[in-house]
Design a protein around this motif. Structure first.
Motif, PDB file in Angstrom:
ATOM      1  N   ASN A   1      66.584  -3.727  68.986  1.00  0.00           N
ATOM      2  CA  ASN A   1      65.868  -3.789  70.267  1.00  0.00           C
ATOM      3  C   ASN A   1      66.474  -2.856  71.313  1.00  0.00           C
ATOM      4  O   ASN A   1      65.888  -2.635  72.369  1.00  0.00           O
ATOM      5  CB  ASN A   1      65.873  -5.225  70.801  1.00  0.00           C
ATOM      6  CG  ASN A   1      67.287  -5.759  70.987  1.00  0.00           C
ATOM      7  OD1 ASN A   1      68.159  -5.449  70.171  1.00  0.00           O
ATOM      8  ND2 ASN A   1      67.499  -6.557  72.015  1.00  0.00           N
ATOM      9  N   ARG A   2      67.671  -2.304  71.030  1.00  0.00           N
ATOM     10  CA  ARG A   2      68.319  -1.409  71.981  1.00  0.00           C
ATOM     11  C   ARG A   2      68.079   0.028  71.548  1.00  0.00           C
ATOM     12  O   ARG A   2      68.912   0.670  70.932  1.00  0.00           O
ATOM     13  CB  ARG A   2      69.828  -1.705  72.044  1.00  0.00           C
ATOM     14  CG  ARG A   2      70.151  -3.122  72.468  1.00  0.00           C
ATOM     15  CD  ARG A   2      69.696  -3.392  73.899  1.00  0.00           C
ATOM     16  NE  ARG A   2      70.442  -2.584  74.845  1.00  0.00           N
ATOM     17  CZ  ARG A   2      71.590  -2.960  75.394  1.00  0.00           C
ATOM     18  NH1 ARG A   2      72.114  -4.142  75.089  1.00  0.00           N
ATOM     19  NH2 ARG A   2      72.223  -2.184  76.245  1.00  0.00           N
ATOM     20  N   LYS A   3      66.900   0.531  71.834  1.00  0.00           N
ATOM     21  CA  LYS A   3      66.515   1.887  71.431  1.00  0.00           C
ATOM     22  C   LYS A   3      66.501   2.815  72.634  1.00  0.00           C
ATOM     23  O   LYS A   3      66.134   2.426  73.734  1.00  0.00           O
ATOM     24  CB  LYS A   3      65.143   1.891  70.752  1.00  0.00           C
ATOM     25  CG  LYS A   3      65.115   1.116  69.438  1.00  0.00           C
ATOM     26  CD  LYS A   3      63.769   1.209  68.776  1.00  0.00           C
ATOM     27  CE  LYS A   3      63.752   0.473  67.431  1.00  0.00           C
ATOM     28  NZ  LYS A   3      62.443   0.562  66.772  1.00  0.00           N
TER      29      LYS A   3
ATOM     30  N   ALA B   1      66.890  -8.161  63.381  1.00  0.00           N
ATOM     31  CA  ALA B   1      65.445  -8.200  63.652  1.00  0.00           C
ATOM     32  C   ALA B   1      64.793  -9.410  62.981  1.00  0.00           C
ATOM     33  O   ALA B   1      63.779  -9.932  63.470  1.00  0.00           O
ATOM     34  CB  ALA B   1      64.784  -6.912  63.165  1.00  0.00           C
TER      35      ALA B   1
ATOM     36  N   HIS C   1      74.610  -7.015  69.686  1.00  0.00           N
ATOM     37  CA  HIS C   1      73.234  -6.601  69.974  1.00  0.00           C
ATOM     38  C   HIS C   1      73.152  -5.254  70.703  1.00  0.00           C
ATOM     39  O   HIS C   1      72.060  -4.725  70.876  1.00  0.00           O
ATOM     40  CB  HIS C   1      72.532  -7.674  70.811  1.00  0.00           C
ATOM     41  CG  HIS C   1      72.199  -8.905  70.022  1.00  0.00           C
ATOM     42  ND1 HIS C   1      71.127  -8.963  69.166  1.00  0.00           N
ATOM     43  CD2 HIS C   1      72.829 -10.117  69.935  1.00  0.00           C
ATOM     44  CE1 HIS C   1      71.074 -10.168  68.597  1.00  0.00           C
ATOM     45  NE2 HIS C   1      72.101 -10.881  69.048  1.00  0.00           N
TER      46      HIS C   1
END
Length: 726
Positions: free
Chosen positions: A338-340, A260, A333
């Motif tokens: 960002n991968r929620k 992040a 990644h």
């Protein structure tokens, strides 16, 4: 240390496929070796050089056949239907029919009925047959056991209650049952909510499973070379699984933070290993030292328990700092911040972002501290009447056939049937047979003695053996008093002072073990506390912070053992927690709790307070340091605590009394330490102490080495290099 781990993390990412392949190959090789050699657990629980152990060695040497191992024997315990006795013709016919069927197994060398043995109870309603095998107890096949279980339906269907006792075990200790799986599932849900990602949640469980698998398989191989009891596997499994998940959680959490912050996958994994990995290594080594510290008690089986658990923790550390970075390099990644998962994101989102609990802790620290301390002190009070003992079939679940047989034998012959004592007298110490009779009569005079057998000489006439049956059960305090009274007979009678009198038998062995463990508790606790204080002074470069940490550990330890006594020994809430009956506290449980809880308490202390120290070094603002520490570390510590609780609860739900007791104690130990002490009392006390919390005399400051477990130097160096590149 952080720089070396940073390089190790980078290496693991650059060789990710080799590392992953190596881990799998290692697991397969160890599994193959374990399959070839097989397990060889030693279930003997004794302490060398105690009176009971010495007497046991004499008994085996002088009274047993050295050329033949003790055969496996099953006692078929019968209870006649209401209104009848075991001498009734119809009842006797069914028992005879059953025993005739049992004799058909070629592995059985003899069968004796209750009438042949003359062992009927006073009212003739309870008795037992003895079935002897041609092999030792541990070698009796599952097929032979299954045949007997199947055939006792003959008498059970006729209304004759039939249960099984003896030295052949039917209810085996199970590792990895349904309850343990439930604990892992709950841990997965905690991770999923923490990461808001199902994929990221699976990583800590996968890596910990690999480390635990290798660790347990190594223990199985080790049973062929060391005397390791089977229940040590349970401790190793629950601890290895819990810390394995937690350590992976810490590194993966830091990896996501670094992604992040804009770092690439390789750098993020390396930085996570250098920072969070340093804390993991420190915390893990602390747990290992605490486990190896169990050797201080000088009790072989306890030392082996600590060693086997330490092996699994060591594997958890190695997996966290080598395999986890490699997997992070593979996944990249895909498990980034960002991968929620949309569902989890909605589930965990809050409209009101204020944190009322932390507001209370930081704004009313004195009230919070007083309430927390009083709560733990109240919970600690039952500890002062704690009684130690070892489990037997009477503490097993009523669903087990051994427990039902235990209850039948107690009903028929009294609870003292299970507490038989053996008294050994050396013949050459006796002036004449009259002294032997004096000893026998003195034992018979004791109120708690139900029966004493005539003296039996050894084949070489060197020793006499007397069997004593108490009126009370093996874990009753009156039985312990009886053992002491018998041992004091030479001092309290007119017989020669040279008479050597020793008491043994499983009950006496258990009493000696309990007393030895009880005596070792203060020594072990003192060593642990001093070690913790010195260690934390080095880590935090402070006097008051380590003092606070140690006092907090003592509070959580007292509350844990007090609550164990309140439930397990005093019988409160036993139905709620699934304990079959009230019983003394597992003799080695307090020592284990001290060792493990110390290690885990230091884990949480380091992860929480190290962030506070890092902020204080940069800003010099003590209150801000506490707030930043809470903000950045409390969620991870909360998740780690919940994972520990989930795993330990899974073991607490197991039917075996040893596993259940350990799981129960560690579950509530984490509740009290992680949530009451570390996440409540610690921040409140840190607010109250202000800058004085970080005071360190200059003389000590010059001597103490600077251990940068937060990786501050590493981060500064990375940032400088990054600025130069820009």
């Amino acid at each position: 240390m952080s720089k070396y781990l940073f390089k190790l993390g980078r290496w693991a990412v650059n060789h990710k496929n080799r590392v992953m392949g190596g881990a799998i190959v290692t697991l397969l090789i160890v599994a193959l070796l374990a399959l070839i050699v097989g397990p060889a657990f030693n279930e003997e629980i004794s302490i060398p050089n105690t009176e009971s152990a010495t007497a046991g060695e004499i008994l085996e040497k002088e009274f047993s056949n050295k050329d033949e191992a003790s055969p496996g024997a099953i006692n078929l315990v019968f209870k006649a239907p209401k209104g009848e006795t075991l001498e009734s013709d119809t009842v006797n016919e069914k028992i005879t029919e059953l025993l005739d069927e049992v004799k058909k197994d070629k592995k059985i060398i003899s069968v004796a009925s209750p009438l042949e043995l003359g062992n009927l109870s006073e009212d003739k309603t309870i008795g037992y047959a003895v079935v002897s095998f041609n092999s030792p107890p541990e070698e009796v096949s599952e097929k032979s056991k299954a045949k007997i279980i199947q055939k006792i339906a003959i008498t059970n269907n006729a209304g004759i209650q039939t249960e099984l006792a003896g030295n052949v075990t039917f209810s085996e200790l199970e590792i990895g049952g349904v309850t343990e799986v439930i604990g892992v599932v709950i841990a997965f849900l905690v991770l999923a909510i923490t990461f808001t990602s199902f994929l990221a949640a699976g990583m800590p469980i996968l890596t910990s499973a690999i480390g635990l698998g290798i660790g347990l398989l190594l223990v199985i191989i080790g049973t062929n070379y060391f005397d390791i009891p089977s229940f040590s596997m349970s401790l190793a499994a629950m601890l290895g699984l819990a810390v394995g998940i937690d350590y992976s959680l810490f590194i993966i959490s830091r990896f996501r933070q670094e992604l992040a912050a804009g770092h690439n996958v390789e750098d993020a994994a390396a930085i996570a290993n250098g920072t969070a990995g340093s804390a993991v290594l420190f915390a893990g080594v602390t747990v290992i030292i605490a486990l190896l510290g169990l050797a201080v008690a000088q009790i072989p089986f306890l030392t082996m328990m600590g060693l086997t658990a330490a092996v699994c923790v060591l594997l958890a550390i190695l997996v966290a700092i080598i395999l986890v970075p490699a997997i992070l390099g593979i996944m990249g990644h895909k498990i980034g911040p960002n991968r929620k998962n949309t569902f989890l994101k909605k589930l965990t989102s809050r409209k009101n972002k204020s944190n009322t609990w932390w507001d209370i802790v930081t704004k009313r620290p004195l009230i919070v501290t007083i309430i927390g301390i009083v709560l733990l002190l109240v919970l600690s009070t039952p500890f002062f009447h704690m009684e130690l003992g070892l489990p037997d079939n009477g503490t097993k679940s009523e669903d087990t056939i051994e427990r039902r047989a235990y209850d039948l034998l107690s009903e028929g012959y009294g609870p003292g049937y299970h507490a038989s004592l053996i008294v050994l007298l050396k013949a050459e110490d006796l002036k004449n047979e009259e002294e032997l009779l004096v000893v026998s009569k003195e034992i018979e005079k004791i109120d708690n003695v139900k029966y004493i057998s005539p003296p039996i000489p050894s084949p070489n006439k060197k020793y006499y053996m007397l069997s004593v049956t108490p009126k009370t059960g093996p874990n009753d305090s009156s039985t312990k008093d009886l053992v002491r009274e018998i041992r004091n007979i030479p001092n309290n009678t007119e017989i020669s002072d040279d008479v050597s009198l020793k008491v043994t038998g499983q009950t006496a062995v258990n009493i000696d073990i309990s007393e030895k463990l009880n005596d070792s508790l203060p020594i072990f606790a003192t060593i642990i506390v001093l070690f913790a204080f010195i260690l934390l002074v080095i880590v935090f470069r402070s006097i008051l912070v380590p003092l606070k940490a140690v006092l907090g550990f003592l509070l959580s330890l007292g509350a844990t053992l007090g609550f164990v006594v309140f439930v397990v020994q005093d019988g409160n809430l036993i139905d709620l927690f699934g304990f079959p009956t009230a019983s003394p506290v597992l003799a080695f449980l307090p020592v284990i709790v001290i060792g493990i809880l110390f290690g885990l308490a230091m884990d949480y202390e380091v992860f929480l307070v190290s962030r506070m120290r890092e902020e204080y070094v940069h800003s010099g603002d003590a209150q801000k340091a506490v707030l930043v520490g809470i903000k950045d570390s409390s969620s991870v510590v909360t998740a780690a605590g919940l994972i520990m609780i989930s795993v330990f609860t899974g073991f607490m739900l197991a039917p075996d009394p040893i596993i259940k007791s350990m799981g129960f104690a560690l579950t509530f130990g984490i509740i009290f330490d992680a949530f009451v002490v570390r996440l409540t009392i610690v921040p409140a006390v840190m607010i109250l102490m202000g800058k004085s919390a970080w005071y360190l005399p200059k003389s000590l400051d010059k001597i103490i080495p600077n251990i940068d477990i937060e990786g501050t130097t590493l981060i500064e160096e990375i940032n400088k290099n990054r600025d130069k590149t820009i």
